[in-house]
Scaffold this motif. Structure first.
Motif, mmCIF file in Angstrom:
data_model
loop_
_atom_site.group_PDB
_atom_site.id
_atom_site.type_symbol
_atom_site.label_atom_id
_atom_site.label_comp_id
_atom_site.label_asym_id
_atom_site.label_seq_id
_atom_site.Cartn_x
_atom_site.Cartn_y
_atom_site.Cartn_z
ATOM 1 N N UNK A 21 0.693 -1.246 -0.551
ATOM 2 C CA UNK A 21 0.276 0.109 -0.087
ATOM 3 C C UNK A 21 0.724 1.211 -0.076
ATOM 4 N N UNK A 22 1.971 1.277 -0.572
ATOM 5 C CA UNK A 22 2.582 2.330 -0.181
ATOM 6 C C UNK A 22 3.062 3.396 -1.575
ATOM 7 N N UNK A 23 2.477 4.656 -1.060
ATOM 8 C CA UNK A 23 2.360 6.092 -2.369
ATOM 9 C C UNK A 23 4.055 6.152 -2.585
ATOM 10 N N UNK A 24 4.210 7.113 -3.056
ATOM 11 C CA UNK A 24 5.122 7.887 -4.215
ATOM 12 C C UNK A 24 6.772 6.526 -4.568
ATOM 13 N N UNK A 25 6.834 7.502 -5.556
ATOM 14 C CA UNK A 25 7.811 7.236 -6.386
ATOM 15 C C UNK A 25 9.119 6.513 -5.776
ATOM 16 N N UNK A 26 9.232 7.061 -5.034
ATOM 17 C CA UNK A 26 11.016 7.041 -5.208
ATOM 18 C C UNK A 26 11.324 6.322 -4.441
ATOM 19 N N UNK A 29 14.352 2.551 1.671
ATOM 20 C CA UNK A 29 15.365 2.544 1.639
ATOM 21 C C UNK A 29 16.322 0.926 2.780
ATOM 22 N N UNK A 30 16.339 0.077 3.305
ATOM 23 C CA UNK A 30 16.076 -0.651 4.670
ATOM 24 C C UNK A 30 17.132 0.277 5.430
ATOM 25 N N UNK A 31 16.977 0.151 6.440
ATOM 26 C CA UNK A 31 18.808 0.133 7.401
ATOM 27 C C UNK A 31 19.274 -0.782 8.013
ATOM 28 N N UNK A 32 20.314 -0.931 7.194
ATOM 29 C CA UNK A 32 20.481 -3.159 7.983
ATOM 30 C C UNK A 32 22.019 -2.263 8.651
ATOM 31 N N UNK A 33 22.087 -2.731 9.548
ATOM 32 C CA UNK A 33 23.053 -3.414 10.347
ATOM 33 C C UNK A 33 24.352 -4.561 9.614
ATOM 34 N N UNK A 117 19.617 10.796 5.355
ATOM 35 C CA UNK A 117 19.994 9.520 3.885
ATOM 36 C C UNK A 117 18.377 9.782 2.783
ATOM 37 N N UNK A 118 17.840 9.043 3.714
ATOM 38 C CA UNK A 118 16.190 8.936 2.710
ATOM 39 C C UNK A 118 15.949 10.340 2.400
ATOM 40 N N UNK A 119 16.028 11.561 2.471
ATOM 41 C CA UNK A 119 15.519 12.842 2.702
ATOM 42 C C UNK A 119 16.564 12.995 0.874
ATOM 43 N N UNK A 120 17.853 12.441 1.387
ATOM 44 C CA UNK A 120 18.184 12.895 0.703
ATOM 45 C C UNK A 120 18.236 12.202 -1.079
ATOM 46 N N UNK A 121 17.399 10.858 -0.345
ATOM 47 C CA UNK A 121 17.170 10.060 -2.299
ATOM 48 C C UNK A 121 16.333 10.159 -2.628
ATOM 49 N N UNK A 122 15.493 11.195 -1.812
ATOM 50 C CA UNK A 122 13.315 11.535 -1.681
ATOM 51 C C UNK A 122 12.959 9.707 -1.699
ATOM 52 N N UNK A 123 13.051 9.349 -1.099
ATOM 53 C CA UNK A 123 12.724 7.508 -0.677
ATOM 54 C C UNK A 123 11.154 7.682 -0.032
ATOM 55 N N UNK A 124 10.676 6.673 -0.227
ATOM 56 C CA UNK A 124 8.688 6.964 -0.561
ATOM 57 C C UNK A 124 9.100 6.272 0.985
ATOM 58 N N UNK A 160 5.493 8.766 10.926
ATOM 59 C CA UNK A 160 6.554 9.536 10.338
ATOM 60 C C UNK A 160 7.673 10.607 10.993
ATOM 61 N N UNK A 161 9.068 10.676 9.839
ATOM 62 C CA UNK A 161 10.627 11.191 11.379
ATOM 63 C C UNK A 161 10.209 12.471 10.565
ATOM 64 N N UNK A 162 9.993 13.411 10.643
ATOM 65 C CA UNK A 162 10.958 14.888 9.959
ATOM 66 C C UNK A 162 10.253 14.586 8.418
ATOM 67 N N UNK A 163 8.609 14.160 7.743
ATOM 68 C CA UNK A 163 8.756 13.604 6.291
ATOM 69 C C UNK A 163 8.555 12.360 5.768
ATOM 70 N N UNK A 164 9.710 11.741 6.967
ATOM 71 C CA UNK A 164 10.260 10.107 5.899
ATOM 72 C C UNK A 164 9.119 9.169 7.105
ATOM 73 N N UNK A 165 8.420 8.778 6.021
ATOM 74 C CA UNK A 165 7.927 7.429 6.672
ATOM 75 C C UNK A 165 8.703 6.441 6.999
#
Length: 330
Positions: A21-26, A29-33, A117-124, A160-165
């Protein structure tokens, strides 16, 4: 064709449900340790996302807290690029000098780097690898610390955190399944020594408390704790909606909040209104405590001419002519 290992299937299904159900075209991003949970999440996302017509990227954060951390982050990034993730970022952060304990400081640095990083890449969306076991630990820690309903609600599947889902697809998947999924896929996860360090409360809960509960109450205790978080989260969301409407209704044309409107509210709604208003005034969410909200509530329900309430950030709230108002700084 070999049958798909059930743990691999479980992780993939969880990711597919979250991304469907995710919207947006970006990209997502997976956060992976490099640990089992995030590694299993990354492998599943690399499989699922392209089949949903979506690009998948990966970001790994180097906290710089252990020898070889930069090399480990670089290895995760090479693995990710090798299986088709794009973009791939290994981001160093500085933890020292931040407020709070080492866990809180590392978490703040990590989330700042992930969101930037997510904002820089316009991540969905940014996908996080927290599991059902992490959720159970969070609920127990909140209970022990007197965290109230918001703490018992645990980690949300979506926020959502600073506009990033931020999405947590694995909250219904056990940690044992992520380890088995990695093994089935031939992946070798990194074992973070901090996860076994008894200096950290979460590590003690993981190593001692949850196993003891499972022995005493049965293995379903993990599912039950996670289900408790979901139920409390639903109730908390409903109360938050009521509080948002009540806050709007309590605003005085002359500024501040009308005491009569606040006094008419149910306590559970009123304290949420006061908490939200204090944050709106500029009080730091991290520093704003139950003690501050209780003092604000006393200006409404226990008024006997007391002075202003001091909030984090040097803010002062006073009762004046039937209103709660931001007082002039001294």
């Amino acid at each position: 064709m070999a049958a798909l290992a059930p743990p691999v299937a479980a992780v993939r299904v969880a990711v597919r449900r979250m991304l469907a159900g995710l919207t947006g075209d970006g990209p997502v991003l997976v956060a992976c340790s490099g640990g089992a949970d995030s590694l299993a999440l990354a492998a599943a996302t690399a499989f699922v996302a392209p089949r949903l017509g979506r690009r998948a990227g990966l970001v790994t954060v180097d906290h710089g807290l252990q020898p070889g951390s930069a090399e480990r982050a670089a290895a995760v990034a090479r693995w990710a690029a090798g299986i088709g993730f794009d973009p791939v970022d290994a981001v160093p952060v500085t933890v020292a000098g931040r407020p709070g304990g080492p866990e809180a400081a590392a978490r703040e640095a990590r989330y700042q780097a992930l969101v930037a990083t997510a904002r820089r890449h316009d991540a969905a969306a940014l996908l996080l690898g927290h599991t059902r076991d992490d959720q159970a630990e969070t609920v127990l820690l909140a209970l022990a610390r007197g965290g109230g309903p918001r703490g018992l609600a645990g980690m949300p599947a979506r926020r959502e955190l600073d506009g990033v889902p931020l999405l947590r697809p694995l909250l219904d998947v056990g940690r044992d399944d992520t380890r088995k999924a990695c093994a089935a896929l031939g992946l070798t996860p990194w074992e973070d020594p901090h996860n076994a360090d008894p200096a950290y409360a979460r590590s003690r809960v993981r190593a001692d408390v949850l196993p003891a509960l499972a022995r005493a109450l049965g293995p379903a205790v993990l599912d039950n704790l996670a289900r408790t978080a979901r139920l409390v989260a639903a109730d908390t969301a409903a109360l938050d909606e009521l509080a948002a409407a009540a806050l709007a209704a309590a605003r005085s044309p002359r500024g501040g909040l009308a005491v009569d409107a606040l006094a008419a509210l149910l306590p559970a709604v009123r304290t949420r209104v006061l908490h939200a208003w204090a944050r709106e005034l500029g009080a730091s969410p991290a520093a704003l405590s139950h003690r501050h909200v209780t003092a604000l509530d006393a200006l409404v329900t226990g008024w006997h001419g007391q002075g202003a309430v001091h909030l984090p950030g040097g803010l002062r709230v006073a009762r004046h002519e039937g209103r709660l108002v931001l007082a002039e700084p001294r």
